[in-house]
Scaffold this motif. Structure first.
Motif, PDB file in Angstrom:
ATOM      1  N   PRO A 124       0.811  -1.236   0.000  1.00 27.39           N
ATOM      2  CA  PRO A 124       0.000   0.000   0.000  1.00 27.39           C
ATOM      3  C   PRO A 124       0.837   1.276   0.000  1.00 27.39           C
ATOM      4  N   HIS A 125       1.984   1.256   0.692  1.00 19.90           N
ATOM      5  CA  HIS A 125       2.824   2.457   0.706  1.00 19.90           C
ATOM      6  C   HIS A 125       3.423   2.709  -0.674  1.00 19.90           C
ATOM      7  N   GLU A 126       3.746   1.651  -1.395  1.00 17.01           N
ATOM      8  CA  GLU A 126       4.290   1.816  -2.739  1.00 17.01           C
ATOM      9  C   GLU A 126       3.234   2.414  -3.672  1.00 17.01           C
ATOM     10  N   VAL A 127       1.998   1.906  -3.559  1.00 14.80           N
ATOM     11  CA  VAL A 127       0.913   2.421  -4.404  1.00 14.80           C
ATOM     12  C   VAL A 127       0.630   3.882  -4.071  1.00 14.80           C
ATOM     13  N   ALA A 128       0.596   4.180  -2.775  1.00 18.72           N
ATOM     14  CA  ALA A 128       0.329   5.566  -2.371  1.00 18.72           C
ATOM     15  C   ALA A 128       1.434   6.500  -2.842  1.00 18.72           C
ATOM     16  N   ASP A 129       2.685   6.047  -2.776  1.00 20.08           N
ATOM     17  CA  ASP A 129       3.788   6.894  -3.225  1.00 20.08           C
ATOM     18  C   ASP A 129       3.743   7.122  -4.725  1.00 20.08           C
ATOM     19  N   LEU A 130       3.283   6.106  -5.473  1.00 21.82           N
ATOM     20  CA  LEU A 130       3.200   6.255  -6.918  1.00 21.82           C
ATOM     21  C   LEU A 130       2.106   7.261  -7.312  1.00 21.82           C
ATOM     22  N   ILE A 131       0.902   7.142  -6.706  1.00 17.89           N
ATOM     23  CA  ILE A 131      -0.237   7.954  -7.147  1.00 17.89           C
ATOM     24  C   ILE A 131      -0.296   9.297  -6.423  1.00 17.89           C
ATOM     25  N   TYR A 132       0.097   9.335  -5.158  1.00 16.24           N
ATOM     26  CA  TYR A 132      -0.053  10.557  -4.367  1.00 16.24           C
ATOM     27  C   TYR A 132       1.257  11.006  -3.725  1.00 16.24           C
ATOM     28  N   GLY A 133       2.388  10.614  -4.309  1.00 12.41           N
ATOM     29  CA  GLY A 133       3.664  10.961  -3.719  1.00 12.41           C
ATOM     30  C   GLY A 133       4.122  12.365  -4.069  1.00 12.41           C
ATOM     31  N   PRO A 134       5.307  12.740  -3.619  1.00 15.25           N
ATOM     32  CA  PRO A 134       5.836  14.075  -3.892  1.00 15.25           C
ATOM     33  C   PRO A 134       6.253  14.219  -5.349  1.00 15.25           C
ATOM     34  N   PRO A 135       6.387  15.435  -5.850  1.00 18.15           N
ATOM     35  CA  PRO A 135       6.794  15.638  -7.245  1.00 18.15           C
ATOM     36  C   PRO A 135       8.230  15.182  -7.463  1.00 18.15           C
ATOM     37  N   PRO A 136       8.555  14.740  -8.673  1.00 16.17           N
ATOM     38  CA  PRO A 136       9.930  14.268  -8.954  1.00 16.17           C
ATOM     39  C   PRO A 136      10.928  15.418  -8.906  1.00 16.17           C
ATOM     40  N   ALA A 137      12.162  15.067  -8.604  1.00 12.37           N
ATOM     41  CA  ALA A 137      13.194  16.086  -8.439  1.00 12.37           C
ATOM     42  C   ALA A 137      13.839  16.493  -9.747  1.00 12.37           C
ATOM     43  N   ASP A 138      13.864  15.591 -10.759  1.00  9.11           N
ATOM     44  CA  ASP A 138      14.509  15.918 -12.031  1.00  9.11           C
ATOM     45  C   ASP A 138      13.784  15.187 -13.156  1.00  9.11           C
ATOM     46  N   ASP A 139      14.305  15.362 -14.385  1.00 14.07           N
ATOM     47  CA  ASP A 139      13.661  14.758 -15.541  1.00 14.07           C
ATOM     48  C   ASP A 139      13.751  13.231 -15.507  1.00 14.07           C
ATOM     49  N   ALA A 140      14.857  12.721 -14.987  1.00 15.88           N
ATOM     50  CA  ALA A 140      15.014  11.265 -14.913  1.00 15.88           C
ATOM     51  C   ALA A 140      13.974  10.669 -13.970  1.00 15.88           C
ATOM     52  N   ALA A 141      13.764  11.326 -12.833  1.00 13.89           N
ATOM     53  CA  ALA A 141      12.763  10.840 -11.889  1.00 13.89           C
ATOM     54  C   ALA A 141      11.358  10.932 -12.481  1.00 13.89           C
ATOM     55  N   LEU A 142      11.100  11.967 -13.297  1.00 10.72           N
ATOM     56  CA  LEU A 142       9.797  12.097 -13.945  1.00 10.72           C
ATOM     57  C   LEU A 142       9.576  10.968 -14.949  1.00 10.72           C
ATOM     58  N   SER A 143      10.622  10.642 -15.721  1.00 10.84           N
ATOM     59  CA  SER A 143      10.508   9.539 -16.676  1.00 10.84           C
ATOM     60  C   SER A 143      10.279   8.214 -15.957  1.00 10.84           C
ATOM     61  N   GLU A 144      11.001   7.996 -14.868  1.00  6.31           N
ATOM     62  CA  GLU A 144      10.829   6.770 -14.096  1.00  6.31           C
ATOM     63  C   GLU A 144       9.422   6.685 -13.509  1.00  6.31           C
ATOM     64  N   LEU A 145       8.900   7.832 -13.062  1.00  2.00           N
ATOM     65  CA  LEU A 145       7.544   7.845 -12.513  1.00  2.00           C
ATOM     66  C   LEU A 145       6.520   7.492 -13.584  1.00  2.00           C
ATOM     67  N   ALA A 146       6.696   8.024 -14.790  1.00  2.00           N
ATOM     68  CA  ALA A 146       5.775   7.702 -15.881  1.00  2.00           C
ATOM     69  C   ALA A 146       5.801   6.211 -16.202  1.00  2.00           C
ATOM     70  N   ARG A 147       6.999   5.614 -16.199  1.00  2.00           N
ATOM     71  CA  ARG A 147       7.114   4.185 -16.492  1.00  2.00           C
ATOM     72  C   ARG A 147       6.427   3.355 -15.421  1.00  2.00           C
ATOM     73  N   ARG A 148       6.647   3.716 -14.156  1.00  2.00           N
ATOM     74  CA  ARG A 148       6.066   2.942 -13.053  1.00  2.00           C
ATOM     75  C   ARG A 148       4.545   3.075 -13.031  1.00  2.00           C
ATOM     76  N   LEU A 149       4.040   4.287 -13.347  1.00  2.00           N
ATOM     77  CA  LEU A 149       2.585   4.462 -13.389  1.00  2.00           C
ATOM     78  C   LEU A 149       1.968   3.624 -14.507  1.00  2.00           C
ATOM     79  N   ASP A 150       2.639   3.580 -15.631  1.00  2.00           N
ATOM     80  CA  ASP A 150       2.135   2.770 -16.749  1.00  2.00           C
ATOM     81  C   ASP A 150       2.110   1.298 -16.369  1.00  2.00           C
ATOM     82  N   THR A 151       3.148   0.852 -15.651  1.00  2.00           N
ATOM     83  CA  THR A 151       3.193  -0.556 -15.212  1.00  2.00           C
ATOM     84  C   THR A 151       2.081  -0.848 -14.231  1.00  2.00           C
TER      85      THR A 151
END
Length: 404
Positions: free
Chosen positions: A369-396
């Motif tokens: 549950p903490h992983e799901v919450a961090d993915l959907i309602y977590g803090p904003p990414p710090a850089d472009d790489a983190a944003l790309s990783e977030l997009a990939r994880r959300l798609d998964t």
């Protein structure tokens, strides 16, 4: 030894709305935008309250017997009352006419907005009348056309003697009041006459009553009542009878004798050109309405010159986010899209609480549950790489969630 406490979830306080804002952040932003307006309105209200509380208790109307300012007449009124004169202060012509019986003095202070009916009613009272600074219409009506205003008023360079045998003028002695009255009958007694023939005071005896007109009303004012003989003149003119009706006309008053609620006819208070101007305005309004109405019609659909695919719109918005380095808004948009998609698949409403969304996704995907919450309602990414990783994880995550 007890097990360490599980970390406290922080995603239940607010839901992502798609633009990176929450209810609290929206409220704070709106308050920052509106606080100057609210502060300005509050300051205006405080100013109004302060003015209402600091307003002097007396009147602010010129020549009012309750006005303590320089243009008021409270000083004279108090002296008359100490001498035994009963003063009735009125602001309506109907009240003055009713109170001005025989054996009474009626004082009319400057009143430039009287109706002809009011002038006629005041001229017919049985009381002695003192006119201070009256206009030409009231002068002529009250004196039977024996006194009128001179073409121009003049103030003497120095105090002059009255030059008449009127008791009030003799008691006053030298005066520096302006002279602007002209007698048209030898029966009129004039005092303080100037070389051009205008006088400060004119007195007429009519049917057992006396009508006295004083061109300059300054002898009633608090700041001039002690100048030369002004006090003696005022006390003799207004203290002849035991009762004084002091009329300070209200500019909005339209009452006449015997009618407290009479309303003036429209043509009596409106200028002669008002009717023509009103009809002209109506005609112009109709012409404008027809002119503008001809431009209106049913809606017409037109083919767009260029069709922009949705993918290009998405890429264009992504480039704008990248140029502005607005990773928070981009991440919020991705998270809101994923949350909406999985909520729809799991049969949840769009307004579902974040806790309910997280619990449903956990049951459907088997993730922590903490992983799901961090993915959907977590803090904003710090850089472009983190944003790309977030997009990939959300798609998964979205691909792992299916209808229960």
């Amino acid at each position: 030894m007890s097990a360490p406490a599980a970390p406290t979830a922080t995603w239940s306080s607010a839901a992502v709305t798609g633009d990176g804002t929450t209810l609290g952040s929206r409220s704070r932003r709106r308050w920052r935008a509106a606080r100057w307006l609210v502060g300005g309105v509050a300051a205006m209200l405080l100013a109004v309250v302060a003015l209402a509380l600091l307003r002097p208790a007396g009147s602010l109307v010129a020549y009012d017997p309750e006005n303590t300012r320089p243009d008021g007449s409270q000083a004279l009124a108090h002296v008359l009352e100490r001498q035994g004169v009963e003063i009735e202060h009125v602001t309506h012509v109907a009240d003055a006419v009713e109170a001005a019986a025989a054996g009474t003095t009626l004082l009319v202070v400057p009143a430039p907005y009287m109706l002809p009916e009011q002038v006629t009613a005041l001229s017919a009272v049985d009381a002695d009348v003192v006119l201070a600074g009256a206009d030409d219409g009231l002068l002529r009506a009250a004196t039977g056309d024996q006194v009128q205003r001179s073409s121009w008023a003049s103030a003497p360079p120095s105090a002059t003697e009255p030059g008449c045998d009127l008791p009030a003028a003799v008691a006053a002695g030298p005066s520096m009041l302006e002279a602007g009255l002209e007698a048209t009958s030898p029966a009129v007694t004039t005092c303080w006459s100037s070389p051009d023939g205008s006088a400060v005071l004119a007195a007429v005896e009519q049917g057992g009553r006396q009508v006295v007109a004083v061109d300059d009303p300054a002898f009633l004012r608090n700041d001039d009542v002690l100048t030369e003989g002004n006090a003696a003149l005022a006390l003799h003119l207004l203290g002849r009878q035991d009762r004084l009706v002091w009329l300070v006309p209200d500019p909005a008053d339209s009452t006449v004798a015997g009618d407290q609620t009479a309303e003036p006819e429209p043509e009596a208070v409106l200028p002669a050109w008002f009717g023509a101007a009103l009809w002209w305005a109506v005609l112009v309004a109709l012409v404008v309405a027809v002119w503008r109405g001809r431009r209106l019609g049913r809606l017409v659909t037109e083919r767009l010159p260029v069709v922009v695919p949705s993918a290009e719109s998405a890429r264009g918005r992504a480039r704008l986010y990248r140029r502005a380095r607005s990773r928070g808004h981009a991440a919020a948009g991705l998270r809101a899209s994923t949350a909406q998609a999985v909520a729809h698949r799991l049969g949840l409403a769009r307004s579902a609480h974040p806790d309910a969304v997280v619990d449903a996704v956990v049951r459907a995907s088997g993730r922590d549950p903490h992983e799901v919450a961090d993915l959907i309602y977590g803090p904003p990414p710090a850089d472009d790489a983190a944003l790309s990783e977030l997009a990939r994880r959300l798609d998964t995550l979205e691909s792992e969630v299916h209808r229960p």
